[in-house]
Design a protein around this motif. Structure first.
Motif, PDB file in Angstrom:
ATOM      1  N   LEU A 101       0.812  -1.234  -0.167  1.00 59.21           N
ATOM      2  CA  LEU A 101       0.058   0.084  -0.063  1.00 59.21           C
ATOM      3  C   LEU A 101       0.996   1.133  -0.055  1.00 59.21           C
ATOM      4  O   LEU A 101       0.531   2.391  -0.675  1.00 59.21           O
ATOM      5  CB  LEU A 101      -1.052  -0.134   1.285  1.00 59.21           C
ATOM      6  CG  LEU A 101      -2.002  -1.020   1.068  1.00 59.21           C
ATOM      7  CD1 LEU A 101      -2.737  -0.990   2.432  1.00 59.21           C
ATOM      8  CD2 LEU A 101      -3.006  -0.593   0.039  1.00 59.21           C
ATOM      9  N   ARG A 102       1.865   1.302   0.739  1.00 59.86           N
ATOM     10  CA  ARG A 102       2.912   2.328   0.707  1.00 59.86           C
ATOM     11  C   ARG A 102       3.406   2.561  -0.716  1.00 59.86           C
ATOM     12  O   ARG A 102       3.559   3.723  -1.140  1.00 59.86           O
ATOM     13  CB  ARG A 102       4.067   2.327   1.868  1.00 59.86           C
ATOM     14  CG  ARG A 102       3.346   2.394   3.191  1.00 59.86           C
ATOM     15  CD  ARG A 102       4.723   2.431   4.060  1.00 59.86           C
ATOM     16  NE  ARG A 102       4.315   2.535   5.364  1.00 59.86           N
ATOM     17  CZ  ARG A 102       4.590   2.209   6.598  1.00 59.86           C
ATOM     18  NH1 ARG A 102       5.538   1.203   6.291  1.00 59.86           N
ATOM     19  NH2 ARG A 102       4.224   2.241   7.635  1.00 59.86           N
TER      20      ARG A 102
ATOM     21  N   GLU B 110       2.006   1.626  -3.485  1.00 51.72           N
ATOM     22  CA  GLU B 110       0.946   2.082  -4.371  1.00 51.72           C
ATOM     23  C   GLU B 110       0.745   3.563  -4.137  1.00 51.72           C
ATOM     24  O   GLU B 110       0.660   4.236  -5.112  1.00 51.72           O
ATOM     25  CB  GLU B 110      -0.184   1.176  -4.142  1.00 51.72           C
ATOM     26  CG  GLU B 110      -1.474   1.698  -4.931  1.00 51.72           C
ATOM     27  CD  GLU B 110      -2.579   0.674  -4.751  1.00 51.72           C
ATOM     28  OE1 GLU B 110      -3.704   1.171  -5.293  1.00 51.72           O
ATOM     29  OE2 GLU B 110      -2.593  -0.313  -3.972  1.00 51.72           O
ATOM     30  N   ASN B 111       0.453   3.920  -2.831  1.00 55.64           N
ATOM     31  CA  ASN B 111       0.367   5.410  -2.391  1.00 55.64           C
ATOM     32  C   ASN B 111       1.324   6.329  -3.042  1.00 55.64           C
ATOM     33  O   ASN B 111       1.200   7.228  -3.570  1.00 55.64           O
ATOM     34  CB  ASN B 111       0.605   5.592  -0.935  1.00 55.64           C
ATOM     35  CG  ASN B 111      -0.074   7.104  -0.524  1.00 55.64           C
ATOM     36  OD1 ASN B 111      -0.941   7.569  -1.183  1.00 55.64           O
ATOM     37  ND2 ASN B 111       0.413   7.223   0.779  1.00 55.64           N
ATOM     38  N   ALA B 112       2.759   6.049  -3.076  1.00 52.71           N
ATOM     39  CA  ALA B 112       3.937   6.746  -3.503  1.00 52.71           C
ATOM     40  C   ALA B 112       3.790   6.860  -5.179  1.00 52.71           C
ATOM     41  O   ALA B 112       3.804   7.952  -5.726  1.00 52.71           O
ATOM     42  CB  ALA B 112       5.091   6.151  -3.130  1.00 52.71           C
TER      43      ALA B 112
ATOM     44  N   LEU C 191       0.883   6.744  -6.846  1.00 53.31           N
ATOM     45  CA  LEU C 191      -0.333   7.654  -7.114  1.00 53.31           C
ATOM     46  C   LEU C 191       0.030   9.034  -6.905  1.00 53.31           C
ATOM     47  O   LEU C 191      -0.459   9.677  -7.562  1.00 53.31           O
ATOM     48  CB  LEU C 191      -1.624   7.075  -5.994  1.00 53.31           C
ATOM     49  CG  LEU C 191      -2.357   5.721  -6.589  1.00 53.31           C
ATOM     50  CD1 LEU C 191      -3.077   5.441  -5.496  1.00 53.31           C
ATOM     51  CD2 LEU C 191      -2.891   5.878  -7.923  1.00 53.31           C
ATOM     52  N   LYS C 192       0.836   9.447  -5.809  1.00 51.35           N
ATOM     53  CA  LYS C 192       1.233  10.630  -5.732  1.00 51.35           C
ATOM     54  C   LYS C 192       2.086  11.201  -6.716  1.00 51.35           C
ATOM     55  O   LYS C 192       2.102  12.168  -7.132  1.00 51.35           O
ATOM     56  CB  LYS C 192       1.984  10.791  -4.285  1.00 51.35           C
ATOM     57  CG  LYS C 192       1.089  10.705  -3.067  1.00 51.35           C
ATOM     58  CD  LYS C 192       2.071  10.862  -1.920  1.00 51.35           C
ATOM     59  CE  LYS C 192       0.990  10.962  -0.591  1.00 51.35           C
ATOM     60  NZ  LYS C 192       1.873  11.063   0.662  1.00 51.35           N
TER      61      LYS C 192
ATOM     62  N   ASN D 242      -0.337  11.939  -9.763  1.00 51.54           N
ATOM     63  CA  ASN D 242      -1.182  13.026  -9.347  1.00 51.54           C
ATOM     64  C   ASN D 242      -0.296  14.195  -9.785  1.00 51.54           C
ATOM     65  O   ASN D 242      -0.691  15.268 -10.532  1.00 51.54           O
ATOM     66  CB  ASN D 242      -1.505  12.964  -8.018  1.00 51.54           C
ATOM     67  CG  ASN D 242      -2.675  14.141  -7.829  1.00 51.54           C
ATOM     68  OD1 ASN D 242      -3.453  14.295  -8.653  1.00 51.54           O
ATOM     69  ND2 ASN D 242      -2.495  14.594  -6.598  1.00 51.54           N
TER      70      ASN D 242
END
Length: 95
Positions: free
Chosen positions: A65-66, A68-70, A72-73, A76
């Motif tokens: 998840l970390r 994936e979050n990175a 996505l950031k 974005n």
């Protein structure tokens, strides 16, 4: 004088391992709450994971998840830059 070793029944061991794996609490915190040695609980968890009776842990999922979050950031941030470029082009085109 030698210490007397405590014996824990299988139900207690399984319960302690389940607390660690299901709640995601650190082994040290759970061991302190239960009044047992941290190393003892860590060996129970390790043994259960090797035997396949306990999930691999939340660490793998958390790490995924970390990542994936990175990603996505980063995506974005790139989209925001592209949007700003399009805005500038539209301003120039309209004039």
């Amino acid at each position: 004088m030698a210490e007397k070793r405590r014996k824990f029944d299988p139900e207690f061991r399984e319960g302690a391992v389940r607390i660690v794996t299901e709640t995601g609490k650190p082994i040290a915190e759970v061991a302190k709450d239960l009044g047992i040695n941290e190393t003892t609980l860590a060996s129970w968890v390790s043994r259960a994971r090797r035997a396949g009776t306990a999930p691999a842990g939340e660490g793998d999922e958390l790490e995924r998840l970390r990542r994936e979050n990175a990603q996505l950031k980063r995506d974005n941030k790139e989209l925001v830059m592209e949007r700003d470029v399009v805005k500038r082009c539209m301003v120039l085109w309209v004039k």
